[in-house]
Design a protein around this motif. Structure first.
Motif, PDB file in Angstrom:
ATOM      1  N   GLY A  91      55.607  30.468  34.937  1.00 58.33           N
ATOM      2  CA  GLY A  91      54.784  29.851  34.154  1.00 58.33           C
ATOM      3  C   GLY A  91      53.329  30.169  34.747  1.00 58.33           C
ATOM      4  N   CYS A  92      52.488  30.008  33.642  1.00 56.00           N
ATOM      5  CA  CYS A  92      51.078  29.729  33.994  1.00 56.00           C
ATOM      6  C   CYS A  92      50.445  29.075  32.892  1.00 56.00           C
ATOM      7  N   ALA A  93      49.595  27.908  33.241  1.00 57.87           N
ATOM      8  CA  ALA A  93      49.204  26.895  32.492  1.00 57.87           C
ATOM      9  C   ALA A  93      47.869  27.371  31.876  1.00 57.87           C
ATOM     10  N   ALA A  94      47.310  27.051  30.729  1.00 54.66           N
ATOM     11  CA  ALA A  94      45.918  27.278  30.351  1.00 54.66           C
ATOM     12  C   ALA A  94      45.011  27.077  31.360  1.00 54.66           C
ATOM     13  N   GLY A  95      43.890  27.811  31.623  1.00 50.99           N
ATOM     14  CA  GLY A  95      43.059  27.690  32.765  1.00 50.99           C
ATOM     15  C   GLY A  95      43.432  28.123  33.997  1.00 50.99           C
ATOM     16  N   GLU A  96      44.579  28.269  34.095  1.00 50.15           N
ATOM     17  CA  GLU A  96      45.061  28.918  35.494  1.00 50.15           C
ATOM     18  C   GLU A  96      44.965  30.162  35.612  1.00 50.15           C
ATOM     19  N   LEU A  97      45.032  30.996  36.876  1.00 45.29           N
ATOM     20  CA  LEU A  97      45.127  32.208  37.102  1.00 45.29           C
ATOM     21  C   LEU A  97      46.384  32.304  38.005  1.00 45.29           C
ATOM     22  N   THR A  98      47.444  32.916  37.550  1.00 42.20           N
ATOM     23  CA  THR A  98      48.621  33.294  38.315  1.00 42.20           C
ATOM     24  C   THR A  98      48.614  34.623  38.802  1.00 42.20           C
ATOM     25  N   ALA A  99      48.918  34.951  40.092  1.00 44.07           N
ATOM     26  CA  ALA A  99      48.973  36.294  40.621  1.00 44.07           C
ATOM     27  C   ALA A  99      50.403  36.838  40.841  1.00 44.07           C
ATOM     28  N   LEU A 100      50.974  37.689  40.328  1.00 44.03           N
ATOM     29  CA  LEU A 100      52.040  38.674  40.686  1.00 44.03           C
ATOM     30  C   LEU A 100      51.904  39.504  41.872  1.00 44.03           C
TER      31      LEU A 100
ATOM     32  N   THR B 136      33.331  36.836  41.420  1.00 38.84           N
ATOM     33  CA  THR B 136      32.523  35.591  40.704  1.00 38.84           C
ATOM     34  C   THR B 136      32.535  35.629  39.305  1.00 38.84           C
ATOM     35  N   LEU B 137      32.416  36.881  38.559  1.00 34.13           N
ATOM     36  CA  LEU B 137      32.539  37.029  37.100  1.00 34.13           C
ATOM     37  C   LEU B 137      33.699  36.417  36.685  1.00 34.13           C
ATOM     38  N   LEU B 138      35.026  36.748  37.331  1.00 31.59           N
ATOM     39  CA  LEU B 138      36.269  36.105  36.950  1.00 31.59           C
ATOM     40  C   LEU B 138      36.388  34.622  37.034  1.00 31.59           C
ATOM     41  N   ALA B 139      35.986  34.207  38.241  1.00 32.01           N
ATOM     42  CA  ALA B 139      35.902  32.646  38.555  1.00 32.01           C
ATOM     43  C   ALA B 139      35.116  31.764  37.522  1.00 32.01           C
ATOM     44  N   ASP B 140      33.932  32.450  37.023  1.00 32.13           N
ATOM     45  CA  ASP B 140      33.175  31.868  35.950  1.00 32.13           C
ATOM     46  C   ASP B 140      33.780  32.027  34.587  1.00 32.13           C
ATOM     47  N   LEU B 141      34.281  32.965  34.242  1.00 32.15           N
ATOM     48  CA  LEU B 141      35.312  33.075  32.930  1.00 32.15           C
ATOM     49  C   LEU B 141      36.381  32.182  33.077  1.00 32.15           C
ATOM     50  N   ARG B 142      37.200  31.731  34.035  1.00 32.84           N
ATOM     51  CA  ARG B 142      38.317  30.955  34.209  1.00 32.84           C
ATOM     52  C   ARG B 142      37.646  29.483  33.832  1.00 32.84           C
ATOM     53  N   ARG B 143      36.478  29.202  34.345  1.00 34.53           N
ATOM     54  CA  ARG B 143      35.875  27.864  33.890  1.00 34.53           C
ATOM     55  C   ARG B 143      35.800  27.806  32.324  1.00 34.53           C
ATOM     56  N   GLU B 144      35.379  29.235  31.776  1.00 34.70           N
ATOM     57  CA  GLU B 144      34.856  29.121  30.222  1.00 34.70           C
ATOM     58  C   GLU B 144      36.186  29.125  29.433  1.00 34.70           C
ATOM     59  N   LEU B 145      37.189  29.895  29.758  1.00 36.29           N
ATOM     60  CA  LEU B 145      38.399  30.219  29.209  1.00 36.29           C
ATOM     61  C   LEU B 145      39.681  29.158  29.198  1.00 36.29           C
ATOM     62  N   SER B 146      39.945  28.605  28.357  1.00 34.36           N
ATOM     63  CA  SER B 146      41.170  27.895  28.544  1.00 34.36           C
ATOM     64  C   SER B 146      42.360  28.410  28.068  1.00 34.36           C
ATOM     65  N   ILE B 147      42.590  29.623  28.750  1.00 38.42           N
ATOM     66  CA  ILE B 147      43.720  30.446  28.425  1.00 38.42           C
ATOM     67  C   ILE B 147      44.490  30.749  29.775  1.00 38.42           C
ATOM     68  N   PRO B 148      45.746  31.049  29.815  1.00 38.40           N
ATOM     69  CA  PRO B 148      46.388  31.467  31.010  1.00 38.40           C
ATOM     70  C   PRO B 148      45.840  32.914  31.363  1.00 38.40           C
ATOM     71  N   ILE B 149      45.589  33.253  32.496  1.00 36.89           N
ATOM     72  CA  ILE B 149      45.574  34.509  33.131  1.00 36.89           C
ATOM     73  C   ILE B 149      46.276  34.964  34.204  1.00 36.89           C
ATOM     74  N   VAL B 150      46.998  36.260  34.136  1.00 39.83           N
ATOM     75  CA  VAL B 150      47.885  36.600  34.760  1.00 39.83           C
ATOM     76  C   VAL B 150      47.216  38.083  35.540  1.00 39.83           C
ATOM     77  N   LEU B 151      47.397  37.933  37.011  1.00 36.82           N
ATOM     78  CA  LEU B 151      46.758  39.148  37.557  1.00 36.82           C
ATOM     79  C   LEU B 151      47.764  39.733  38.343  1.00 36.82           C
ATOM     80  N   VAL B 152      47.930  41.014  38.523  1.00 38.66           N
ATOM     81  CA  VAL B 152      48.792  41.748  39.318  1.00 38.66           C
ATOM     82  C   VAL B 152      47.792  42.302  40.325  1.00 38.66           C
ATOM     83  N   THR B 153      48.160  42.136  41.665  1.00 41.19           N
ATOM     84  CA  THR B 153      47.445  42.649  42.995  1.00 41.19           C
ATOM     85  C   THR B 153      48.422  43.145  44.056  1.00 41.19           C
TER      86      THR B 153
END
Length: 360
Positions: free
Chosen positions: A8-17, A162-179
Motif C-alpha cells: 500500500g501507499c497512502a496519499a502524500g507518501e512515497l513508496t519505493a520498490l 529536491t524537486l520531488l521532495a517539494d512536489l510531495r508536499r504539494e501533491l496529496s497523492i500516492p507516489i510509487v518509485l522504482v529504483t
C-alpha cells in the motif's frame, strides 16, 4: 514471471520498490498503470477500484488518472518542451493547452528560455523535468516513477531529488518509485517494498527494514553488509534478553563467543540463525576499551569518500570475521590499514533471524 504479494501507499507518501533486476518492480508499475492486466488482483486508489478480477472490474490505462515518468523520458523528439507537456492536455483547446503546459514547466523549475527547445537541446536533468511536468499535467490520482533519475548525472540528480521532495508536499497523492539505488530509496521514501522473483518479501519504513529485515534475503537486498551466522542459545538473565552464539565461517557448532541481545521470543534454543546489525549499531572505541560488547579489531581496508569513510575491520577474537563500518566526523582521522581500534556492538540493534529464512 508471476507476481505475488500486496503493498500500500497512502496519499502524500512515497513508496519505493526495490530489488534486483528481474524482481518484478516495473511489472508492478505496469499493473498499477493499467498497462498489464493481472490474472488475479485488485488495484484501488482512494475510493476508486481500478482493477478487481474477482468482480470483473478492469479500468483501462487511458481511463486511469495516472502520471507515469519513465527512465529515459519518452519525450517526442520533434516537439519542443511545451508541446511535449501539452500532449497530456488534449482535452483543452490548443491555446489553453500551451498556456497550461508553460505553467507546468515553470512549476517544475524549467527556465523559460528552455521551454521552446526540443529534447536534443536539453540536458538530461532538463528533459526529466519536462517528463515530470507532462505527468503532472494530467492531474493524476497516482504518480508512478520508473527509475526516473538513473540516466541523470549526480549534480542534476540532487536537484531532481529536491524537486520531488517539494512536489510531495504539494501533491496529496500516492507516489510509487522504482529504483535500483538503495541510497536513493532511503533518502526519498517513506516506505520500502522489497521484491524478489516477483514476490513482495517485506514492506516498512527504511529504518524499520534495515533494523529488522524479515529474513536473510531481505537483508542482502537492502544492502545490510554486517550479516553473520550463529546459534540461538535461549533466554538470558532478564526478561526480553537472550543469548546468541556468534560463529565464525566454518567453525564447529558450539564454538564462538556469546552475545547478550534482545529476545523476541520467536526462536527456539539450539536453532541455527542468521543475525544482522545495522551501521547505527556499530561504534568506534579506544582500542583498550573493555566491556561485554566491546571487540578489539584491526583495520584491513579504509576508503575515504568525501565526508565518510568505508572501513573494514577484522576481529581479533573471531578469525575470518570482519565488520564493515561507515565512519564520519573526527573519528575518521588516522583510520588506515593496520590501525588497531575497539568496536562496540549495540545489543539493542542486533536482529536475529531463523536460518531457514535465508532460502530464496
Amino acid at each position: 514471471m508471476p507476481l505475488h504479494g500486496r503493498f500500500g501507499c497512502a496519499a502524500g507518501e512515497l513508496t519505493a520498490l526495490v530489488g534486483p533486476s528481474g524482481a518484478g518492480k516495473t511489472s508492478m508499475l505496469r499493473v498499477l498503470a493499467g498497462l498489464m492486466r493481472p490474472t488475479h488482483g485488485r488495484v484501488q486508489v482512494g475510493n476508486e477500484v481500478w482493477c478487481d478480477t474477482t468482480a470483473g472490474v478492469f479500468r483501462p490505462a487511458q481511463a486511469r488518472h495516472v502520471g507515469l515518468v519513465f527512465q529515459h523520458y519518452a519525450l517526442m523528439p520533434h516537439l519542443d518542451a511545451v508541446d511535449n507537456v501539452a500532449l497530456s492536455l488534449l482535452h483543452l483547446p490548443r491555446a489553453q493547452r500551451r498556456a497550461a503546459a508553460q505553467q507546468w514547466l515553470a512549476h517544475v523549475r524549467l527556465e523559460a528560455e528552455h521551454h521552446h527547445r526540443r529534447p536534443a537541446g536539453l540536458s538530461g536533468g532538463q528533459q526529466q523535468r519536462v517528463a515530470v511536468a507532462r505527468a503532472l499535467a494530467r492531474e493524476p490520482r497516482l504518480l508512478l516513477l520508473d527509475e526516473p533519475f538513473s540516466a541523470v548525472d549526480q549534480m542534476n540528480r540532487q536537484g531532481l531529488y529536491t524537486l520531488l521532495a517539494d512536489l510531495r508536499r504539494e501533491l496529496s497523492i500516492p507516489i510509487v518509485l522504482v529504483t535500483h539505488d538503495l541510497q536513493e530509496a532511503r533518502l526519498l521514501a517513506d516506505q520500502l517494498v522489497v521484491l524478489d522473483a516477483g514476490r513482495v518479501l517485506q514492506q516498512g519504513s527504511p529504518a524499520a527494514i534495515h533494523r529488522a529485515p524479515r529474513n536473510a534475503r531481505v537483508a542482502d537486498l537492502v544492502g545490510l553488509q554486517n550479516r553473520f551466522e550463529g546459534e540461538w542459545l535461549g533466554p538470558a538473565d532478564a526478561p526480553g534478553w537472550g543469548w546468541l552464539r556468534w560463529q565464525a565461517p566454518g567453525a564447529a557448532r558450539g564454538q564462538g563467543p556469546r552475545l547478550r541481545v534482545r529476545d523476541k521470543g520467536k526462536i527456539t534454543a539450539g536453532q541455527a540463525v542468521h543475525w544482522v546489525i545495522s551501521s547505527e549499531g556499530l561504534h568506534l572505541l579506544d582500542p583498550h576499551a573493555a566491556g561485554p560488547d566491546a571487540w578489539r579489531a584491526t583495520v584491513r581496508e579504509a576508503r575515504h569518500l568525501g565526508e565518510i569513510s568505508l572501513v573494514v575491520c577484522e576481529l581479533a577474537d573471531l578469525p575470518g570475521v570482519s565488520l564493515k563500518l561507515s565512519v564520519a566526523g573526527p573519528r575518521r582521522v588516522g583510520l588506515e590499514p593496520g590501525t588497531v581500534l575497539g568496536v562496540r556492538l549495540d545489543p539493542e540493534l542486533v536482529h536475529v533471524m531463523p536460518f531457514r529464512a535465508a532460502a530464496g
